[in-house]
Design a protein around this motif. Structure first.
Motif, mmCIF file in Angstrom:
data_model
loop_
_atom_site.group_PDB
_atom_site.id
_atom_site.type_symbol
_atom_site.label_atom_id
_atom_site.label_comp_id
_atom_site.label_asym_id
_atom_site.label_seq_id
_atom_site.Cartn_x
_atom_site.Cartn_y
_atom_site.Cartn_z
ATOM 1 N N VAL A 1 0.856 -1.183 0.000
ATOM 2 C CA VAL A 1 0.000 0.000 0.000
ATOM 3 C C VAL A 1 0.894 1.235 0.000
ATOM 4 C CG1 VAL A 1 -1.745 1.295 1.274
ATOM 5 C CG2 VAL A 1 -1.850 -1.193 1.218
ATOM 6 N N VAL A 2 0.715 2.098 -1.018
ATOM 7 C CA VAL A 2 1.551 3.290 -1.158
ATOM 8 C C VAL A 2 0.758 4.584 -0.985
ATOM 9 C CG1 VAL A 2 3.267 2.150 -2.612
ATOM 10 C CG2 VAL A 2 1.295 3.249 -3.683
ATOM 11 N N TYR A 3 -0.564 4.472 -0.943
ATOM 12 C CA TYR A 3 -1.407 5.658 -0.803
ATOM 13 C C TYR A 3 -2.752 5.197 -0.268
ATOM 14 C CZ TYR A 3 -3.441 10.186 -2.085
ATOM 15 O OH TYR A 3 -4.041 11.414 -2.061
ATOM 16 N N ARG A 4 -3.328 5.981 0.626
ATOM 17 C CA ARG A 4 -4.602 5.588 1.227
ATOM 18 C C ARG A 4 -5.465 6.824 1.435
ATOM 19 N NH1 ARG A 4 -3.118 2.205 5.686
ATOM 20 N NH2 ARG A 4 -3.445 0.472 4.283
ATOM 21 N N VAL A 5 -6.757 6.678 1.170
ATOM 22 C CA VAL A 5 -7.739 7.738 1.421
ATOM 23 C C VAL A 5 -8.881 7.120 2.209
ATOM 24 C CG1 VAL A 5 -9.396 9.348 0.401
ATOM 25 C CG2 VAL A 5 -7.218 8.943 -0.733
#
Length: 77
Positions: free
Chosen positions: A31-35
């Motif tokens: 996981v490199v980006y999370r919203v």
């Protein structure tokens, strides 16, 4: 649009209110980006991906709304 380099917006049309989130993973599954949008209302919602934080390449984004999820490919240039 795909590919993109700065930001991209994902539109989600929810039939009913639910918790809404998105994860972007690299080809290794990390996981490199999370919203986390929290509890979203029914109807059209949008989540923005900041591509300036990502290296060029192929990624997958997974949108989760309640128990449902959809994964699609994206390209950052």
């Amino acid at each position: 649009p795909n590919p993109f380099s700065t930001t991209s917006t994902v539109y989600i049309n929810l039939r009913e209110a639910s918790d809404l989130s998105m994860e972007v993973t690299n080809m290794m599954g990390q996981v490199v980006y999370r919203v986390d949008a929290g509890h979203a209302t029914a109807g059209l919602n949008q989540l923005t991906i900041d591509g300036s934080q990502l290296s060029n390449g192929v990624y997958f984004y997974t949108v989760r709304a309640g128990e449902a999820e959809v994964t699609k490919k994206m390209i950052v240039e």
